[in-house]
Design a protein around this motif. Structure first.
Motif, PDB file in Angstrom:
ATOM      1  N   MET A   1       0.838  -1.174   0.000  1.00 31.10           N
ATOM      2  CA  MET A   1       0.000   0.000   0.000  1.00 31.10           C
ATOM      3  C   MET A   1       0.882   1.236   0.000  1.00 31.10           C
ATOM      4  SD  MET A   1      -2.754   1.101   2.849  1.00 31.10           S
ATOM      5  CE  MET A   1      -3.159   2.796   3.010  1.00 31.10           C
ATOM      6  N   SER A   2       0.444   2.248  -0.680  1.00 31.39           N
ATOM      7  CA  SER A   2       1.163   3.512  -0.662  1.00 31.39           C
ATOM      8  C   SER A   2       0.182   4.646  -0.404  1.00 31.39           C
ATOM      9  CB  SER A   2       1.907   3.723  -1.977  1.00 31.39           C
ATOM     10  OG  SER A   2       1.001   3.807  -3.038  1.00 31.39           O
ATOM     11  N   TYR A   3       0.716   5.766   0.021  1.00 31.64           N
ATOM     12  CA  TYR A   3      -0.093   6.930   0.353  1.00 31.64           C
ATOM     13  C   TYR A   3       0.069   7.997  -0.714  1.00 31.64           C
ATOM     14  CZ  TYR A   3      -1.119   5.383   5.100  1.00 31.64           C
ATOM     15  OH  TYR A   3      -1.592   4.718   6.191  1.00 31.64           O
ATOM     16  N   SER A   4      -0.994   8.765  -0.878  1.00 26.65           N
ATOM     17  CA  SER A   4      -0.949   9.911  -1.792  1.00 26.65           C
ATOM     18  C   SER A   4      -1.758  11.043  -1.179  1.00 26.65           C
ATOM     19  CB  SER A   4      -1.495   9.537  -3.170  1.00 26.65           C
ATOM     20  OG  SER A   4      -2.854   9.182  -3.075  1.00 26.65           O
ATOM     21  N   VAL A   5      -1.577  12.227  -1.746  1.00 23.00           N
ATOM     22  CA  VAL A   5      -2.338  13.400  -1.333  1.00 23.00           C
ATOM     23  C   VAL A   5      -3.137  13.890  -2.524  1.00 23.00           C
ATOM     24  CG1 VAL A   5      -0.426  14.994  -1.809  1.00 23.00           C
ATOM     25  CG2 VAL A   5      -2.273  15.687  -0.275  1.00 23.00           C
ATOM     26  N   SER A   6      -4.353  14.293  -2.272  1.00 24.21           N
ATOM     27  CA  SER A   6      -5.198  14.908  -3.296  1.00 24.21           C
ATOM     28  C   SER A   6      -5.715  16.231  -2.754  1.00 24.21           C
ATOM     29  CB  SER A   6      -6.385  14.009  -3.654  1.00 24.21           C
ATOM     30  OG  SER A   6      -5.939  12.823  -4.263  1.00 24.21           O
ATOM     31  N   ALA A   7      -5.661  17.249  -3.593  1.00 25.53           N
ATOM     32  CA  ALA A   7      -6.252  18.546  -3.254  1.00 25.53           C
ATOM     33  C   ALA A   7      -7.552  18.649  -4.020  1.00 25.53           C
ATOM     34  CB  ALA A   7      -5.319  19.687  -3.647  1.00 25.53           C
ATOM     35  N   TYR A   8      -8.593  19.039  -3.304  1.00 26.86           N
ATOM     36  CA  TYR A   8      -9.917  19.186  -3.896  1.00 26.86           C
ATOM     37  C   TYR A   8     -10.353  20.637  -3.807  1.00 26.86           C
ATOM     38  CZ  TYR A   8     -10.260  14.129  -3.853  1.00 26.86           C
ATOM     39  OH  TYR A   8     -10.032  12.793  -4.077  1.00 26.86           O
ATOM     40  N   GLY A   9     -11.109  21.062  -4.797  1.00 23.91           N
ATOM     41  CA  GLY A   9     -11.692  22.392  -4.775  1.00 23.91           C
ATOM     42  C   GLY A   9     -12.822  22.449  -3.771  1.00 23.91           C
ATOM     43  N   PRO A  10     -13.394  23.612  -3.572  1.00 21.52           N
ATOM     44  CA  PRO A  10     -14.471  23.743  -2.588  1.00 21.52           C
ATOM     45  C   PRO A  10     -15.696  22.923  -2.991  1.00 21.52           C
ATOM     46  CG  PRO A  10     -14.295  25.731  -3.910  1.00 21.52           C
ATOM     47  CD  PRO A  10     -13.138  24.860  -4.285  1.00 21.52           C
ATOM     48  N   ASP A  11     -16.467  22.564  -2.002  1.00 20.07           N
ATOM     49  CA  ASP A  11     -17.699  21.812  -2.238  1.00 20.07           C
ATOM     50  C   ASP A  11     -18.667  22.704  -3.006  1.00 20.07           C
ATOM     51  OD1 ASP A  11     -19.910  20.210  -2.231  1.00 20.07           O
ATOM     52  OD2 ASP A  11     -20.095  20.107  -0.055  1.00 20.07           O
ATOM     53  N   ASP A  12     -18.978  22.319  -4.227  1.00 24.62           N
ATOM     54  CA  ASP A  12     -19.874  23.129  -5.062  1.00 24.62           C
ATOM     55  C   ASP A  12     -21.292  22.557  -5.104  1.00 24.62           C
ATOM     56  OD1 ASP A  12     -19.542  20.893  -6.628  1.00 24.62           O
ATOM     57  OD2 ASP A  12     -18.656  21.955  -8.331  1.00 24.62           O
ATOM     58  N   GLY A  13     -21.557  21.585  -4.234  1.00 24.51           N
ATOM     59  CA  GLY A  13     -22.893  21.005  -4.175  1.00 24.51           C
ATOM     60  C   GLY A  13     -23.095  19.827  -5.107  1.00 24.51           C
ATOM     61  N   SER A  14     -22.146  19.537  -5.978  1.00 19.51           N
ATOM     62  CA  SER A  14     -22.294  18.388  -6.875  1.00 19.51           C
ATOM     63  C   SER A  14     -21.998  17.106  -6.095  1.00 19.51           C
ATOM     64  CB  SER A  14     -21.352  18.521  -8.073  1.00 19.51           C
ATOM     65  OG  SER A  14     -20.005  18.444  -7.658  1.00 19.51           O
ATOM     66  N   SER A  27       5.516   4.868   0.481  1.00 18.72           N
ATOM     67  CA  SER A  27       4.997   3.555   0.851  1.00 18.72           C
ATOM     68  C   SER A  27       4.414   3.586   2.251  1.00 18.72           C
ATOM     69  CB  SER A  27       6.125   2.522   0.793  1.00 18.72           C
ATOM     70  OG  SER A  27       7.051   2.787   1.841  1.00 18.72           O
ATOM     71  N   ASN A  28       3.627   2.575   2.552  1.00 17.99           N
ATOM     72  CA  ASN A  28       3.015   2.447   3.871  1.00 17.99           C
ATOM     73  C   ASN A  28       4.073   2.491   4.971  1.00 17.99           C
ATOM     74  OD1 ASN A  28       0.708   1.979   5.573  1.00 17.99           O
ATOM     75  ND2 ASN A  28       1.414  -0.131   5.785  1.00 17.99           N
ATOM     76  N   SER A  29       5.153   1.722   4.823  1.00 15.03           N
ATOM     77  CA  SER A  29       6.176   1.674   5.868  1.00 15.03           C
ATOM     78  C   SER A  29       6.885   3.022   6.027  1.00 15.03           C
ATOM     79  CB  SER A  29       7.186   0.560   5.600  1.00 15.03           C
ATOM     80  OG  SER A  29       7.856   0.785   4.383  1.00 15.03           O
ATOM     81  N   THR A  30       7.161   3.708   4.931  1.00 16.44           N
ATOM     82  CA  THR A  30       7.806   5.024   5.011  1.00 16.44           C
ATOM     83  C   THR A  30       6.889   6.030   5.687  1.00 16.44           C
ATOM     84  OG1 THR A  30       9.135   4.605   3.040  1.00 16.44           O
ATOM     85  CG2 THR A  30       8.835   6.904   3.673  1.00 16.44           C
ATOM     86  N   ILE A  31       5.626   6.028   5.312  1.00 20.38           N
ATOM     87  CA  ILE A  31       4.676   6.967   5.915  1.00 20.38           C
ATOM     88  C   ILE A  31       4.535   6.689   7.405  1.00 20.38           C
ATOM     89  CG2 ILE A  31       2.262   7.710   5.979  1.00 20.38           C
ATOM     90  CD1 ILE A  31       3.860   8.817   3.578  1.00 20.38           C
ATOM     91  N   ILE A  32       4.397   5.449   7.792  1.00 23.75           N
ATOM     92  CA  ILE A  32       4.227   5.132   9.211  1.00 23.75           C
ATOM     93  C   ILE A  32       5.473   5.517  10.004  1.00 23.75           C
ATOM     94  CG2 ILE A  32       4.031   3.219  10.860  1.00 23.75           C
ATOM     95  CD1 ILE A  32       1.973   1.997   8.901  1.00 23.75           C
ATOM     96  N   HIS A  33       6.643   5.111   9.519  1.00 23.50           N
ATOM     97  CA  HIS A  33       7.866   5.350  10.288  1.00 23.50           C
ATOM     98  C   HIS A  33       8.316   6.814  10.280  1.00 23.50           C
ATOM     99  CE1 HIS A  33      11.519   4.323  12.387  1.00 23.50           C
ATOM    100  NE2 HIS A  33      12.189   5.019  11.502  1.00 23.50           N
ATOM    101  N   TYR A  34       8.310   7.441   9.106  1.00 22.95           N
ATOM    102  CA  TYR A  34       8.901   8.783   8.997  1.00 22.95           C
ATOM    103  C   TYR A  34       7.892   9.925   9.062  1.00 22.95           C
ATOM    104  CZ  TYR A  34      13.286   6.525   8.061  1.00 22.95           C
ATOM    105  OH  TYR A  34      14.413   5.767   8.188  1.00 22.95           O
ATOM    106  N   TRP A  35       6.640   9.648   8.800  1.00 18.11           N
ATOM    107  CA  TRP A  35       5.628  10.705   8.868  1.00 18.11           C
ATOM    108  C   TRP A  35       4.810  10.566  10.161  1.00 18.11           C
ATOM    109  CZ3 TRP A  35       4.364  14.223   4.671  1.00 18.11           C
ATOM    110  CH2 TRP A  35       5.159  14.059   3.543  1.00 18.11           C
ATOM    111  N   LEU A  36       4.102   9.467  10.302  1.00 18.54           N
ATOM    112  CA  LEU A  36       3.174   9.315  11.418  1.00 18.54           C
ATOM    113  C   LEU A  36       3.883   9.231  12.772  1.00 18.54           C
ATOM    114  CD1 LEU A  36       0.400   8.884  12.662  1.00 18.54           C
ATOM    115  CD2 LEU A  36       0.599   6.463  12.075  1.00 18.54           C
ATOM    116  N   LYS A  37       4.816   8.294  12.913  1.00 13.86           N
ATOM    117  CA  LYS A  37       5.493   8.139  14.203  1.00 13.86           C
ATOM    118  C   LYS A  37       6.257   9.401  14.592  1.00 13.86           C
ATOM    119  CE  LYS A  37       5.776   3.150  14.397  1.00 13.86           C
ATOM    120  NZ  LYS A  37       6.622   1.968  14.434  1.00 13.86           N
TER     121      LYS A  37
END
Length: 127
Positions: A1-14, A27-37
């Protein structure tokens, strides 16, 4: 599993939010060890919410989230050993990339997503 980021525009009601930007964070291990922990260790409350495998960052949280990302990047510079590397394969060629360089590059992707969400009145999804 790997992680990604998505930027979304404002909620336009659609029915579906409008994705404006997407980038891989690691990767999952990189995110857990170096980001989350590390976020938990240095008490970054928004980033620490990533432990639930998905992090939604509301528009009003983006400035604080940007500061947390800056703090995490500074922390990485201090704690990631110089000899740590990550391997990439491009075509048939293997490449050794310093882990700190890779982390900072991925953080730049997240920073770009934050800026897009801020400028458009949107939000982020990290998953």
């Amino acid at each position: 599993m790997s992680y990604s980021v998505s930027a979304y525009g404002p909620d336009d009601g659609s029915d579906e939010p409008r994705e404006l930007y997407e980038a891989a964070l690691g990767s999952n291990s990189t995110i857990i060890h170096y980001w989350l922990k590390q976020a938990q260790l240095i008490k970054l409350p928004i980033l620490a919410r990533l432990r639930h495998e998905e992090l939604l960052v509301k528009h009003e949280e983006l400035a604080a989230f940007s500061e947390e990302l800056r703090s995490l990047s500074i922390h990485w510079v201090e704690m990631v050993p110089d000899e740590e590397i990550i391997m990439y394969q491009i075509g048939s060629r293997p490449f050794r990339v310093p882990l700190l360089v890779d982390l900072l590059h991925r953080a730049a992707h997240l920073d770009a997503a934050i800026r897009i969400a801020q400028l458009t009145g949107g939000y982020l999804d990290v998953s």
